[in-house]
Design a protein around this motif. Structure first.
Motif, short mmCIF file in Angstrom:
data_model
loop_
_atom_site.label_atom_id
_atom_site.label_comp_id
_atom_site.label_asym_id
_atom_site.label_seq_id
_atom_site.Cartn_x
_atom_site.Cartn_y
_atom_site.Cartn_z
N PHE A 158 6.18 1.29 -4.64
CA PHE A 158 5.27 0.15 -4.74
C PHE A 158 4.71 -0.01 -6.16
CE2 PHE A 158 4.26 0.90 0.01
CZ PHE A 158 5.48 0.34 0.36
N ALA A 159 5.63 -0.02 -7.13
CA ALA A 159 5.28 -0.39 -8.50
C ALA A 159 5.42 -1.90 -8.60
CB ALA A 159 6.19 0.30 -9.50
N VAL A 160 4.31 -2.58 -8.85
CA VAL A 160 4.24 -4.04 -8.79
C VAL A 160 4.15 -4.58 -10.21
CG1 VAL A 160 2.89 -6.00 -7.97
CG2 VAL A 160 3.10 -3.94 -6.55
N THR A 161 5.15 -5.36 -10.61
CA THR A 161 5.18 -5.95 -11.95
C THR A 161 4.66 -7.37 -11.90
OG1 THR A 161 7.09 -4.58 -12.55
CG2 THR A 161 6.62 -6.49 -13.95
N LEU A 162 3.72 -7.68 -12.79
CA LEU A 162 3.12 -9.00 -12.86
C LEU A 162 3.79 -9.84 -13.94
CD1 LEU A 162 -0.66 -8.01 -12.57
CD2 LEU A 162 1.03 -8.34 -10.75
N MET B 276 -8.21 -4.10 -15.04
CA MET B 276 -7.47 -3.43 -13.98
C MET B 276 -7.17 -1.98 -14.37
SD MET B 276 -4.62 -6.15 -12.65
CE MET B 276 -3.81 -6.19 -14.25
N THR B 277 -7.16 -1.11 -13.36
CA THR B 277 -6.58 0.21 -13.53
C THR B 277 -5.10 0.07 -13.23
OG1 THR B 277 -6.98 0.80 -11.23
CG2 THR B 277 -8.75 1.27 -12.80
N ASP B 278 -4.36 1.20 -13.27
CA ASP B 278 -2.93 1.06 -12.98
C ASP B 278 -2.56 1.57 -11.59
OD1 ASP B 278 -3.25 3.75 -13.35
OD2 ASP B 278 -1.73 3.96 -14.92
N THR B 279 -3.54 2.08 -10.83
CA THR B 279 -3.24 2.60 -9.51
C THR B 279 -4.31 2.17 -8.51
OG1 THR B 279 -2.16 4.54 -10.48
CG2 THR B 279 -2.78 4.67 -8.15
N TYR B 280 -3.87 1.67 -7.38
CA TYR B 280 -4.77 1.23 -6.32
C TYR B 280 -4.30 1.83 -4.99
CZ TYR B 280 -6.38 -2.14 -9.75
OH TYR B 280 -6.89 -2.72 -10.89
N GLU B 281 -5.21 1.85 -4.05
CA GLU B 281 -4.79 2.26 -2.72
C GLU B 281 -4.03 1.11 -2.05
OE1 GLU B 281 -7.73 5.25 -0.73
OE2 GLU B 281 -8.93 3.77 -1.82
N VAL B 282 -4.50 -0.11 -2.24
CA VAL B 282 -3.86 -1.26 -1.63
C VAL B 282 -3.80 -2.39 -2.65
CG1 VAL B 282 -3.82 -2.88 0.31
CG2 VAL B 282 -4.86 -0.61 0.61
N ILE B 283 -2.65 -3.03 -2.73
CA ILE B 283 -2.51 -4.27 -3.50
C ILE B 283 -2.22 -5.39 -2.51
CG2 ILE B 283 -1.16 -5.56 -5.20
CD1 ILE B 283 -0.74 -2.99 -6.74
N VAL B 284 -3.01 -6.43 -2.58
CA VAL B 284 -2.83 -7.62 -1.75
C VAL B 284 -2.21 -8.70 -2.62
CG1 VAL B 284 -3.97 -9.36 -0.33
CG2 VAL B 284 -4.84 -7.01 -0.36
N ILE B 285 -1.06 -9.20 -2.23
CA ILE B 285 -0.36 -10.22 -3.01
C ILE B 285 -0.55 -11.56 -2.32
CG2 ILE B 285 1.85 -10.92 -4.00
CD1 ILE B 285 2.73 -7.98 -3.78
N GLY B 286 -1.43 -12.36 -2.89
CA GLY B 286 -1.78 -13.65 -2.31
C GLY B 286 -3.27 -13.71 -2.04
N GLY B 287 -3.93 -14.74 -2.59
CA GLY B 287 -5.37 -14.85 -2.49
C GLY B 287 -5.86 -15.99 -1.62
N GLY B 288 -5.12 -16.30 -0.55
CA GLY B 288 -5.59 -17.28 0.41
C GLY B 288 -6.46 -16.63 1.47
N GLY C 276 2.40 -11.39 -16.18
CA GLY C 276 1.74 -11.12 -17.45
C GLY C 276 2.23 -9.88 -18.15
N GLY C 277 3.10 -9.11 -17.49
CA GLY C 277 3.71 -7.95 -18.13
C GLY C 277 3.18 -6.61 -17.65
N GLU C 278 2.06 -6.59 -16.96
CA GLU C 278 1.49 -5.33 -16.51
C GLU C 278 2.19 -4.84 -15.24
OE1 GLU C 278 -2.84 -4.67 -16.89
OE2 GLU C 278 -2.94 -6.83 -17.19
N THR C 279 2.20 -3.52 -15.07
CA THR C 279 2.70 -2.91 -13.85
C THR C 279 1.59 -2.09 -13.22
OG1 THR C 279 4.99 -2.80 -14.65
CG2 THR C 279 4.39 -1.32 -12.85
N VAL C 280 1.33 -2.34 -11.95
CA VAL C 280 0.30 -1.62 -11.20
C VAL C 280 0.96 -1.02 -9.97
CG1 VAL C 280 -1.71 -2.90 -12.02
CG2 VAL C 280 -0.36 -3.81 -10.13
N ARG C 281 0.36 0.04 -9.45
CA ARG C 281 0.95 0.75 -8.32
C ARG C 281 -0.02 0.82 -7.16
NH1 ARG C 281 3.06 2.46 -12.92
NH2 ARG C 281 5.29 2.97 -12.99
N ALA C 282 0.54 0.94 -5.98
CA ALA C 282 -0.29 1.01 -4.77
C ALA C 282 0.35 1.93 -3.75
CB ALA C 282 -0.47 -0.38 -4.17
N ARG C 283 -0.48 2.42 -2.85
CA ARG C 283 0.02 3.21 -1.72
C ARG C 283 0.48 2.29 -0.59
NH1 ARG C 283 -4.48 7.41 -0.05
NH2 ARG C 283 -2.76 8.13 1.29
N ARG C 284 -0.18 1.13 -0.46
CA ARG C 284 0.15 0.19 0.59
C ARG C 284 0.13 -1.23 0.01
NH1 ARG C 284 0.86 4.59 2.06
NH2 ARG C 284 0.25 5.63 4.01
N LEU C 285 0.90 -2.11 0.64
CA LEU C 285 0.98 -3.50 0.19
C LEU C 285 0.65 -4.45 1.34
CD1 LEU C 285 4.33 -3.63 -1.85
CD2 LEU C 285 2.00 -3.48 -2.77
#
Length: 307
Positions: free
Chosen positions: A87-91, A1-13, A93-102
């Protein structure tokens, strides 16, 4: 993973993967965070999805993950434990990733009636949705386990798939049934049995009956239940999204594209409503993904043009 995304989708259904597919095809840097707990996991098959009727939920999701990977969408098996400003998203597993949209696609959980045999048989011969499973058990002897007065409606609905339906009142008092309820049940040929259900009877790995606390047993081949839906909306509430009460739980207020009251946050699938079956959830994810891409495009163009 990188640490910055345009969109983070939470949920893989279905909803989350559908949104990610559209975003990936739109060349958006997208991450899917999937805790791996789909609502329909107990079911061997899913029905009513054109061209996918009868496919197993596990196979459907596996194909979806393969498809999004072809467009550069990343997927991580993890759980989101916190979201902070920007939109700093903490997992977990300990990582934090950021997004412009969620996109919040965290779904819901089904809380089943605490009757021995129900949880063990759920998704097999204990079912909840006639549109999902009614055809597969058609013309069998149905039982309906009443846990609220709304169970009358469920009994009336399933009579479309069998003319041998018994409504077990269980935790519903006879006095809670209205005269209209009784007339409709009689018209549909639904038998009404008062008394609390003690357990489901199983023999040779199949449901054979319903036993009441007084010891009487009623032969049945399939039992319909009404699980209590538990929306997984904690992240939306943490973000401050406006919520609304419904007969099936508390869900976010959204516009037709799934946009919540929080700018930049969309809710799709069962995270935004109880009745989103797989085909509806996939549609909602598609709509949100397309909307987000267009919104990002215009935002960037306006910034560049000084509009």
């Amino acid at each position: 993973m990188t640490d910055t995304y345009e969109v983070i989708v939470i949920g893989g259904g279905a909803a989350g993967l559908s949104a990610a597919l559209v975003l990936g095809r739109s060349r958006r840097r997208t991450l899917v965070v999937d805790a791996g707990e789909p609502r329909n996991a107990p079911a061997a098959h899913m029905q009513g999805y054109l061209s996918r009727d009868g496919m197993s939920p596990a196979e459907f999701l596996a194909l979806g993950r393969e498809e999004i990977a072809r467009y550069g969408v990343e997927l991580v098996r993890d759980r989101v434990v916190d979201i902070t400003g920007g939109f700093a998203v903490t997992l977990a597993g300990g990582e934090t990733v950021r997004a412009r949209r969620l996109v919040i696609a965290t779904g819901l959980k089904d809380e089943l009636p605490a009757v021995p045999g129900v949880a063990e048989r759920f998704g097999r011969d204990v079912i909840h949705c006639p549109y999902c499973h009614g055809w597969e058990v058609r013309d069998q002897a149905f039982g309906v386990l009443a846990t609220t007065p709304m169970s009358v409606h469920q009994a009336l609905m399933v009579s479309q798939w069998s003319k041998d339906v018994t409504l077990f009142l269980h935790t519903v008092a006879e006095s809670e049934l209205t005269d209209d309820d009784l007339r409709r049940l009689a018209a549909a040929g639904v038998a009404v049995v008062p008394g609390e259900v003690a357990e489901l009877v199983v023999a040779d790995d199949r449901l054979t009956g319903v036993r009441l606390t007084d010891g009487t047993a009623h032969p049945r081949e399939a039992v319909f239940v009404a699980p209590r839906p538990i929306p997984q909306t904690g992240l939306l509430e943490k973000l401050g999204a406006d919520m609304q009460e419904t007969p099936f739980g508390t869900y976010p207020v959204v516009d037709p594209t799934g946009l919540t009251s929080v700018p930049g946050v969309w809710a799709v699938g069962n995270a935004m409503g109880f009745g989103e079956q797989v085909v509806n959830a996939a549609s909602a994810g598609y709509r949100a993904g397309a909307t987000i891409n267009g919104e990002l495009l215009m935002t960037d163009l306006d910034a560049h043009a000084g509009v």
